[in-house]
Design a protein around this motif. Structure first.
Motif, PDB file in Angstrom:
ATOM      1  N   ARG A 194       2.850 -23.976  14.077  1.00 32.35           N
ATOM      2  CA  ARG A 194       3.080 -22.733  13.352  1.00 32.35           C
ATOM      3  C   ARG A 194       4.544 -22.294  13.501  1.00 32.35           C
ATOM      4  NH1 ARG A 194      -0.629 -18.196  12.590  1.00 32.35           N
ATOM      5  NH2 ARG A 194      -2.014 -19.183  14.090  1.00 32.35           N
ATOM      6  N   GLU A 195       5.054 -22.355  14.725  1.00 29.35           N
ATOM      7  CA  GLU A 195       6.457 -21.982  14.948  1.00 29.35           C
ATOM      8  C   GLU A 195       7.406 -22.882  14.179  1.00 29.35           C
ATOM      9  OE1 GLU A 195       8.066 -21.336  18.898  1.00 29.35           O
ATOM     10  OE2 GLU A 195       6.029 -20.937  19.616  1.00 29.35           O
ATOM     11  N   LEU A 196       7.013 -24.131  14.048  1.00 32.85           N
ATOM     12  CA  LEU A 196       7.863 -25.131  13.397  1.00 32.85           C
ATOM     13  C   LEU A 196       7.941 -24.927  11.885  1.00 32.85           C
ATOM     14  CD1 LEU A 196       9.371 -27.748  14.280  1.00 32.85           C
ATOM     15  CD2 LEU A 196       7.310 -29.014  13.678  1.00 32.85           C
ATOM     16  N   THR A 197       7.032 -24.115  11.337  1.00 32.35           N
ATOM     17  CA  THR A 197       6.952 -24.015   9.878  1.00 32.35           C
ATOM     18  C   THR A 197       7.061 -22.607   9.340  1.00 32.35           C
ATOM     19  OG1 THR A 197       4.556 -23.923  10.158  1.00 32.35           O
ATOM     20  CG2 THR A 197       5.516 -26.037   9.516  1.00 32.35           C
ATOM     21  N   HIS A 198       6.722 -21.609  10.170  1.00 31.05           N
ATOM     22  CA  HIS A 198       6.643 -20.247   9.651  1.00 31.05           C
ATOM     23  C   HIS A 198       7.960 -19.531   9.911  1.00 31.05           C
ATOM     24  CE1 HIS A 198       2.572 -21.322   9.222  1.00 31.05           C
ATOM     25  NE2 HIS A 198       2.063 -20.107   9.158  1.00 31.05           N
ATOM     26  N   ILE A 199       8.497 -18.913   8.849  1.00 30.73           N
ATOM     27  CA  ILE A 199       9.796 -18.271   9.038  1.00 30.73           C
ATOM     28  C   ILE A 199       9.636 -16.830   9.478  1.00 30.73           C
ATOM     29  CG2 ILE A 199      11.162 -19.756   7.560  1.00 30.73           C
ATOM     30  CD1 ILE A 199      10.745 -17.699   5.345  1.00 30.73           C
ATOM     31  N   ASP A 200       8.432 -16.311   9.423  1.00 28.34           N
ATOM     32  CA  ASP A 200       8.270 -14.956   9.944  1.00 28.34           C
ATOM     33  C   ASP A 200       6.826 -14.738  10.377  1.00 28.34           C
ATOM     34  OD1 ASP A 200       8.876 -13.900   6.557  1.00 28.34           O
ATOM     35  OD2 ASP A 200       7.126 -14.889   7.376  1.00 28.34           O
ATOM     36  N   PHE A 229      -3.317 -28.199   9.463  1.00 22.37           N
ATOM     37  CA  PHE A 229      -2.532 -28.118  10.690  1.00 22.37           C
ATOM     38  C   PHE A 229      -3.252 -28.818  11.843  1.00 22.37           C
ATOM     39  CE2 PHE A 229       1.208 -25.126  10.570  1.00 22.37           C
ATOM     40  CZ  PHE A 229       1.365 -25.187   9.197  1.00 22.37           C
ATOM     41  N   LEU A 270      -0.699 -26.814   0.055  1.00 26.75           N
ATOM     42  CA  LEU A 270      -0.080 -26.626   1.366  1.00 26.75           C
ATOM     43  C   LEU A 270       0.606 -27.909   1.794  1.00 26.75           C
ATOM     44  CD1 LEU A 270      -0.098 -24.476   3.840  1.00 26.75           C
ATOM     45  CD2 LEU A 270      -1.451 -26.248   4.931  1.00 26.75           C
ATOM     46  N   ARG A 271       1.772 -27.739   2.395  1.00 23.11           N
ATOM     47  CA  ARG A 271       2.432 -28.899   2.991  1.00 23.11           C
ATOM     48  C   ARG A 271       2.491 -28.670   4.493  1.00 23.11           C
ATOM     49  NH1 ARG A 271       7.213 -32.345   0.217  1.00 23.11           N
ATOM     50  NH2 ARG A 271       5.418 -33.332  -0.746  1.00 23.11           N
ATOM     51  N   ARG A 275      -6.456 -24.761   4.784  1.00 27.17           N
ATOM     52  CA  ARG A 275      -5.054 -24.692   5.193  1.00 27.17           C
ATOM     53  C   ARG A 275      -4.912 -24.875   6.704  1.00 27.17           C
ATOM     54  NH1 ARG A 275      -1.958 -22.397   0.947  1.00 27.17           N
ATOM     55  NH2 ARG A 275      -0.435 -21.453   2.318  1.00 27.17           N
ATOM     56  N   ARG A 276      -5.763 -24.210   7.449  1.00 26.83           N
ATOM     57  CA  ARG A 276      -5.714 -24.370   8.903  1.00 26.83           C
ATOM     58  C   ARG A 276      -6.139 -25.788   9.298  1.00 26.83           C
ATOM     59  NH1 ARG A 276      -5.374 -19.431  11.703  1.00 26.83           N
ATOM     60  NH2 ARG A 276      -6.334 -20.355  13.539  1.00 26.83           N
ATOM     61  N   ALA A 279       4.601 -32.889  10.235  1.00 28.94           N
ATOM     62  CA  ALA A 279       4.228 -33.671  11.416  1.00 28.94           C
ATOM     63  C   ALA A 279       5.197 -33.245  12.513  1.00 28.94           C
ATOM     64  CB  ALA A 279       4.349 -35.159  11.139  1.00 28.94           C
ATOM     65  N   PHE A 318      -1.093 -26.499  18.106  1.00 32.95           N
ATOM     66  CA  PHE A 318      -1.295 -25.795  16.840  1.00 32.95           C
ATOM     67  C   PHE A 318      -0.261 -24.666  16.708  1.00 32.95           C
ATOM     68  CE2 PHE A 318      -3.160 -22.498  14.198  1.00 32.95           C
ATOM     69  CZ  PHE A 318      -3.674 -23.204  13.124  1.00 32.95           C
ATOM     70  N   LEU A 369       2.612 -24.494  18.200  1.00 36.19           N
ATOM     71  CA  LEU A 369       3.923 -25.109  18.039  1.00 36.19           C
ATOM     72  C   LEU A 369       4.160 -25.474  16.565  1.00 36.19           C
ATOM     73  CD1 LEU A 369       6.379 -26.206  19.603  1.00 36.19           C
ATOM     74  CD2 LEU A 369       5.147 -28.355  19.868  1.00 36.19           C
TER      75      LEU A 369
END
Lengths: 306, 306
Positions: free
Chosen positions: B300-306, B266, B222-223, B262-263, B226, B296, B298
């Motif tokens: 998720r929004e910054l990294t997840h495309i869907d 984050f 996982l990447r 993974r969580r 920041a 947290f 934010l």
């Protein structure tokens, strides 16, 4: 929808810890079009010299890239020689011979004129502007530039920025252009110069998308990763390939939504990661859509926690 | 489940472009415990000098951190002075006075012995090892180290690595420890020294999680990003705060699954981003769980495309 791209088509001599290649096919427009060709139709505007052979042209033709805008001029093609022996993240330039690019007057072939997307790859901002002015009705214009133009051709570059929807540059360039070392502040300053969206490429750390409107996450909309690679054979063209994947995917969408931009960032990272796996354009010449989508899914696994 | 942490509790004098603070509360164990205290019970093992006051101790007590393992010794507390005037990503160290830490003999208070989680913050590997040996039955051990121990105390450090489940270090450190400049190869080499999991921190570019078993994405699991920050007031302790968020979250889970890891990445990034927003531990002292969860989301929004 078709993309017209203007930029360099060139020969590169490259040395990396993985080896050396003499005069392989290179240039920003070459990497961009190969990467974008997996998503949509691509039309190239460039100039090459008498040394540009059938084998090089076949690379474009095999990927169905329109080369009618690649002009042949007396003299030699653009030539670049660089190495990455100490640092795979930054090329050390040994030679840049503009050759036929020095007197290039870009002309838009008639069949290119209905392109809805325009990409101004990294060349002299005067040439970028001339192409932009000849295609006033495109739907979306994106572009790239580099430290040399930012430092020594700022007024011409600022004119280009006014006509851009999306600018794609790297960390050093965004900070240099804004005169500000904070990424968020620099991004805002650069978007105030014109582009409504900005993609900042962080090399092996991925890329960040900013939108001028509706900012969240301190103005950053999405951070896409880069794939950690077991071996970076040759990073030349990774940024141009990112741009090709990003813009190619966007141009293929029925609607350009914020969600399309987010997915485009991932396709950019995907194409950038492929570019580094072999010397020059070798890897980009022979991908399958299946390989691309598999890597896209790998990027999703690498970033999504649920 | 409770975490016992051993590491420095110190005074720091810090200069950044945002200002200067004299002798504020610092130290790896301090940042770690404050960050972890939002997730689970934390117990500290450290030594302080006669200059350590009630106000400093109250910082721990307010967050319900167990300080019975903080020994008071004759002399002065650990003191560090550094600045980030040229580069917010890397501290320039001006003074390191070990003081009471020079002769520290860590002892585990009886009530700490049922801790199921142990964190060996960045201190002399001999001390890390002594604490590890006194707590042989913990469920999960994580640790940190730095360039100084990697270069000049390698044999002692290698002993510590054998007893670790998770190592958290930065880019430069993983490459230095492995003697390999490729991240994927360096990560594999470091995991072969002991730890089954490795978190490589990339500063403003986030962090990458590697697992020895079941590798995907070229070994990277996982990447985590920041958060791009509008203003980095003081990066001191960001890495320790990342570790506190990461390990604190893990320790609070009923089961330690790959999804929990993974969580946890984050939550590490979340706590690291808060740490940079004020000088020293100021921001970490007064967070709410609501603020943490908003950030947290934010991320998720910054990294997840869907």
């Amino acid at each position: 929808m078709a993309i017209t791209v203007v930029g360099s088509v060139a020969y590169d001599t490259i040395e990396t810890p993985a080896g050396r290649r003499e005069r392989c096919l290179g240039g920003a427009a070459t990497y961009f079009s190969l990467a974008a060709s997996y998503f949509t139709d691509v039309r190239v505007i460039a100039v090459v010299g008498e040394d540009f052979g059938k084998r090089q042209e076949a690379v474009f033709r095999t990927r169905n890239i329109d080369t009618r805008g690649i002009e042949r001029a007396a003299g030699k093609s653009f030539f670049w020689e660089g190495s990455y022996l100490d640092n795979l993240n930054e090329a050390k330039t040994h030679i840049t011979d503009l050759n036929v690019f020095a007197a290039f007057e870009p002309k838009i072939p008639e069949p290119y004129r209905d392109s809805e997307f325009l990409f101004l790859a990294n060349i002299d901002p005067l040439l970028q502007r001339r192409v932009r002015e000849q295609m006033p009705d495109v739907r979306l214009v994106a572009g790239d530039t580099m430290n040399y133009w930012i430092k020594d051709h700022r007024p011409a570059l600022l004119e280009v920025l006014k006509g851009l929807d999306v600018l794609l540059i790297n960390d050093t360039e965004v900070r240099m252009l804004a005169g500000n070392s904070n990424l968020v502040q620099a991004a805002r300053a650069v978007m105030a110069m014109g582009p409504g969206s900005l993609v900042v490429k962080h090399g092996e750390y991925g890329a960040t998308l900013f939108h001028k409107s509706a900012p969240k996450g301190n103005g950053a909309e999405l951070r896409a990763p880069a794939l950690p690679l077991e071996e970076v054979v040759d990073p030349t063209g990774a940024g141009d390939s990112f741009a090709g994947g990003f813009f190619g995917y966007l141009a293929a969408q029925p609607e350009i939504t914020p969600a399309a931009y987010r997915r485009a960032m991932f396709y950019g990272s995907v194409m950038g990661s492929f570019a580094c796996e072999r010397f020059g354009t070798e890897r980009l010449q022979q991908l399958s859509r299946k390989e691309i989508d598999e890597r896209f899914n790998l990027f999703r696994e690498l970033t999504h926690i649920d």
